[in-house]
Design a protein around this motif. Structure first.
Motif, PDB file in Angstrom:
ATOM      1  N   LEU A   1       5.007  38.950 -51.841  1.00 32.67           N
ATOM      2  CA  LEU A   1       5.358  37.824 -52.693  1.00 32.67           C
ATOM      3  C   LEU A   1       5.443  38.260 -54.149  1.00 32.67           C
ATOM      4  O   LEU A   1       4.892  39.296 -54.545  1.00 32.67           O
ATOM      5  CB  LEU A   1       4.311  36.714 -52.560  1.00 32.67           C
ATOM      6  CG  LEU A   1       4.149  36.066 -51.183  1.00 32.67           C
ATOM      7  CD1 LEU A   1       2.986  35.089 -51.217  1.00 32.67           C
ATOM      8  CD2 LEU A   1       5.427  35.372 -50.740  1.00 32.67           C
ATOM      9  N   SER A   2       6.096  37.460 -54.961  1.00 29.32           N
ATOM     10  CA  SER A   2       6.136  37.736 -56.398  1.00 29.32           C
ATOM     11  C   SER A   2       4.771  37.440 -57.011  1.00 29.32           C
ATOM     12  O   SER A   2       3.932  36.749 -56.414  1.00 29.32           O
ATOM     13  CB  SER A   2       7.188  36.853 -57.076  1.00 29.32           C
ATOM     14  OG  SER A   2       6.794  35.484 -57.027  1.00 29.32           O
ATOM     15  N   ASP A   3       4.538  37.976 -58.197  1.00 31.40           N
ATOM     16  CA  ASP A   3       3.274  37.715 -58.889  1.00 31.40           C
ATOM     17  C   ASP A   3       3.078  36.220 -59.088  1.00 31.40           C
ATOM     18  O   ASP A   3       1.960  35.702 -58.932  1.00 31.40           O
ATOM     19  CB  ASP A   3       3.266  38.412 -60.257  1.00 31.40           C
ATOM     20  CG  ASP A   3       3.198  39.928 -60.141  1.00 31.40           C
ATOM     21  OD1 ASP A   3       2.845  40.421 -59.049  1.00 31.40           O
ATOM     22  OD2 ASP A   3       3.497  40.604 -61.144  1.00 31.40           O
ATOM     23  N   GLU A   4       4.152  35.522 -59.417  1.00 31.83           N
ATOM     24  CA  GLU A   4       4.061  34.083 -59.662  1.00 31.83           C
ATOM     25  C   GLU A   4       3.688  33.335 -58.381  1.00 31.83           C
ATOM     26  O   GLU A   4       2.861  32.413 -58.409  1.00 31.83           O
ATOM     27  CB  GLU A   4       5.398  33.554 -60.197  1.00 31.83           C
ATOM     28  CG  GLU A   4       5.756  34.041 -61.591  1.00 31.83           C
ATOM     29  CD  GLU A   4       6.310  35.463 -61.606  1.00 31.83           C
ATOM     30  OE1 GLU A   4       6.576  36.024 -60.502  1.00 31.83           O
ATOM     31  OE2 GLU A   4       6.482  36.024 -62.702  1.00 31.83           O
ATOM     32  N   GLN A   5       4.268  33.723 -57.258  1.00 30.00           N
ATOM     33  CA  GLN A   5       3.962  33.055 -55.988  1.00 30.00           C
ATOM     34  C   GLN A   5       2.516  33.325 -55.565  1.00 30.00           C
ATOM     35  O   GLN A   5       1.824  32.423 -55.070  1.00 30.00           O
ATOM     36  CB  GLN A   5       4.937  33.518 -54.907  1.00 30.00           C
ATOM     37  CG  GLN A   5       6.351  32.998 -55.092  1.00 30.00           C
ATOM     38  CD  GLN A   5       7.328  33.600 -54.101  1.00 30.00           C
ATOM     39  OE1 GLN A   5       7.191  34.761 -53.702  1.00 30.00           O
ATOM     40  NE2 GLN A   5       8.324  32.815 -53.709  1.00 30.00           N
ATOM     41  N   ARG A   6       2.065  34.550 -55.746  1.00 33.06           N
ATOM     42  CA  ARG A   6       0.670  34.861 -55.401  1.00 33.06           C
ATOM     43  C   ARG A   6      -0.291  34.026 -56.239  1.00 33.06           C
ATOM     44  O   ARG A   6      -1.307  33.534 -55.731  1.00 33.06           O
ATOM     45  CB  ARG A   6       0.391  36.357 -55.595  1.00 33.06           C
ATOM     46  CG  ARG A   6       0.978  37.238 -54.510  1.00 33.06           C
ATOM     47  CD  ARG A   6       0.338  38.624 -54.521  1.00 33.06           C
ATOM     48  NE  ARG A   6       0.644  39.346 -55.749  1.00 33.06           N
ATOM     49  CZ  ARG A   6       1.702  40.132 -55.912  1.00 33.06           C
ATOM     50  NH1 ARG A   6       2.560  40.285 -54.914  1.00 33.06           N
ATOM     51  NH2 ARG A   6       1.903  40.767 -57.061  1.00 33.06           N
ATOM     52  N   GLN A   7       0.043  33.847 -57.511  1.00 31.28           N
ATOM     53  CA  GLN A   7      -0.842  33.065 -58.378  1.00 31.28           C
ATOM     54  C   GLN A   7      -0.871  31.604 -57.952  1.00 31.28           C
ATOM     55  O   GLN A   7      -1.926  30.952 -57.994  1.00 31.28           O
ATOM     56  CB  GLN A   7      -0.394  33.181 -59.834  1.00 31.28           C
ATOM     57  CG  GLN A   7      -1.417  32.618 -60.826  1.00 31.28           C
ATOM     58  CD  GLN A   7      -2.772  33.307 -60.705  1.00 31.28           C
ATOM     59  OE1 GLN A   7      -2.861  34.536 -60.766  1.00 31.28           O
ATOM     60  NE2 GLN A   7      -3.821  32.511 -60.514  1.00 31.28           N
ATOM     61  N   VAL A   8       0.267  31.082 -57.528  1.00 30.56           N
ATOM     62  CA  VAL A   8       0.310  29.700 -57.023  1.00 30.56           C
ATOM     63  C   VAL A   8      -0.624  29.560 -55.822  1.00 30.56           C
ATOM     64  O   VAL A   8      -1.388  28.586 -55.706  1.00 30.56           O
ATOM     65  CB  VAL A   8       1.750  29.295 -56.640  1.00 30.56           C
ATOM     66  CG1 VAL A   8       1.750  27.988 -55.839  1.00 30.56           C
ATOM     67  CG2 VAL A   8       2.603  29.133 -57.888  1.00 30.56           C
ATOM     68  N   ILE A   9      -0.578  30.533 -54.914  1.00 29.64           N
ATOM     69  CA  ILE A   9      -1.440  30.492 -53.730  1.00 29.64           C
ATOM     70  C   ILE A   9      -2.904  30.563 -54.125  1.00 29.64           C
ATOM     71  O   ILE A   9      -3.742  29.816 -53.603  1.00 29.64           O
ATOM     72  CB  ILE A   9      -1.078  31.637 -52.767  1.00 29.64           C
ATOM     73  CG1 ILE A   9       0.301  31.384 -52.149  1.00 29.64           C
ATOM     74  CG2 ILE A   9      -2.133  31.775 -51.670  1.00 29.64           C
ATOM     75  CD1 ILE A   9       0.789  32.496 -51.253  1.00 29.64           C
ATOM     76  N   LEU A  10      -3.239  31.452 -55.045  1.00 33.37           N
ATOM     77  CA  LEU A  10      -4.639  31.602 -55.468  1.00 33.37           C
ATOM     78  C   LEU A  10      -5.142  30.340 -56.159  1.00 33.37           C
ATOM     79  O   LEU A  10      -6.293  29.925 -55.957  1.00 33.37           O
ATOM     80  CB  LEU A  10      -4.778  32.814 -56.389  1.00 33.37           C
ATOM     81  CG  LEU A  10      -4.528  34.173 -55.731  1.00 33.37           C
ATOM     82  CD1 LEU A  10      -4.590  35.284 -56.769  1.00 33.37           C
ATOM     83  CD2 LEU A  10      -5.541  34.440 -54.607  1.00 33.37           C
TER      84      LEU A  10
END
Length: 321
Positions: free
Chosen positions: A242-251
């Motif tokens: 995933l992109s960094d932005e998508q990973r942050q959304v998940i976290l």
């Protein structure tokens, strides 16, 4: 005409790019929609969909409808599904650290359970990482107590009964209680009682209330033996893609889900215990003799647990105590 074709080409290209970028993930969970962890899972999925503007959507498959509970860890590990919810204790045969919240009377209040989780979390994350999974969040259950078809004042009242087991630790506990451990998953509980496969179980008031335990048993002894948890884990490779932005959304969604779990479980525990009583189950406090007998079993299981992995379990106990 040329302009129209060019515009159509651009629109088609944009749609194709969007469809390529959009991802559909699948999340099996063991429990039905009435349970707090499943409700939180739906909210978690919605937060991710909204946070990624629909570029990542997660379908929650509740009630073990997609993958049976014992098979969820392997399904996530191998990439059969991208993420899943697991009752930590069922992974106890993988490594002893996964048994930390299935040890009787080690942590019986929500405050102690939270401290135990913080003590165990580094070891849990380490073992999950070795298996190709990343921890996202956890949701606790209410304290586990005793369900039976008759009053229980001492362990002798349980001798010879068939006790439901759902993890290595609960199987060992059943042995030490002089009962016969019988593996039964949550969706199968009503039929297992009705057909005599099991005679008793130790589980949360939520499991009993959501499964209408009053249809097949009559007594609930509030021994508050331990406070177990579910964990939601993601396949490490899928997460990294995933992109960094998508990973942050998940976290961020995971942090919100965990907060909801620890806050909501207190209310759920009280409401579901009241539901048991309202539907005719006799809810009672345990006798001093029963608690003394059970505490001895708890002490034995703590020692046995530590002997299984002295370094890792020793670190958990040291940080907790």
């Amino acid at each position: 005409m040329f302009k129209k074709l060019a515009t159509a080409t651009l629109v088609t290209g944009a749609l194709l790019t969007s469809s390529v970028q959009a991802q559909q993930w699948h999340m099996p969970t063991p429990y039905g929609d009435a349970n707090l962890p499943t409700q939180i899972a739906y909210g978690f999925a919605e937060d991710i969909k909204n946070g990624t503007d629909g570029d990542l959507t997660i379908t929650v498959h509740s009630g073990a409808s997609l993958v049976k509970h014992p098979e969820i860890p392997r399904a996530v590990r191998t990439g059969q599904v991208q993420l899943g919810e697991i009752f930590i204790g069922i992974m106890g045969n993988t490594h002893p650290v996964f048994k930390h919240d299935n040890i009787p009377f080690l942590a019986t209040s929500f405050e102690d359970a939270k401290r135990l989780w913080e003590a165990a979390k580094p070891q849990i994350e380490k073992q999950l990482d070795k298996e190709g999974m990343t921890l996202l969040y956890t949701v606790p259950w209410p304290a586990q107590s005793l369900y039976t078809k008759a009053p229980v004042n001492t362990l002798e009242d349980l001798q010879g009964l068939k006790m439901r087991a759902y993890s290595p630790s609960t199987s060992r506990l059943a042995d030490l209680m002089n009962t016969t451990p019988t593996t039964v998953q949550v969706p199968e509980i009503p039929q297992a009682f009705s057909t005599g496969i099991i005679d008793a179980m130790i589980t949360s008031p939520s499991t009993g209330a959501n499964g209408q335990a009053w249809d097949y048993l009559s007594h609930y002894t509030d021994i508050k033996a331990w406070i177990p948890k579910n964990v939601v884990v993601v396949n490490k490779r899928a997460f990294r893609r995933l992109s960094d932005e998508q990973r942050q959304v998940i976290l961020d969604a995971a942090a919100a889900a965990e907060a909801k779990g620890w806050e909501g479980v207190r209310k759920t525990a009280a409401e579901d215990t009241a539901t048991l009583a309202e539907n005719g189950i006799t809810v009672s406090e345990p006798s001093e003799e029963l608690m003394a007998e059970l505490q001895k079993i708890g002490d034995i299981m703590v020692k046995e647990w530590e002997q299984e992995a002295p370094e890792e379990v020793g670190a958990i106990l040291s940080n907790y105590r």
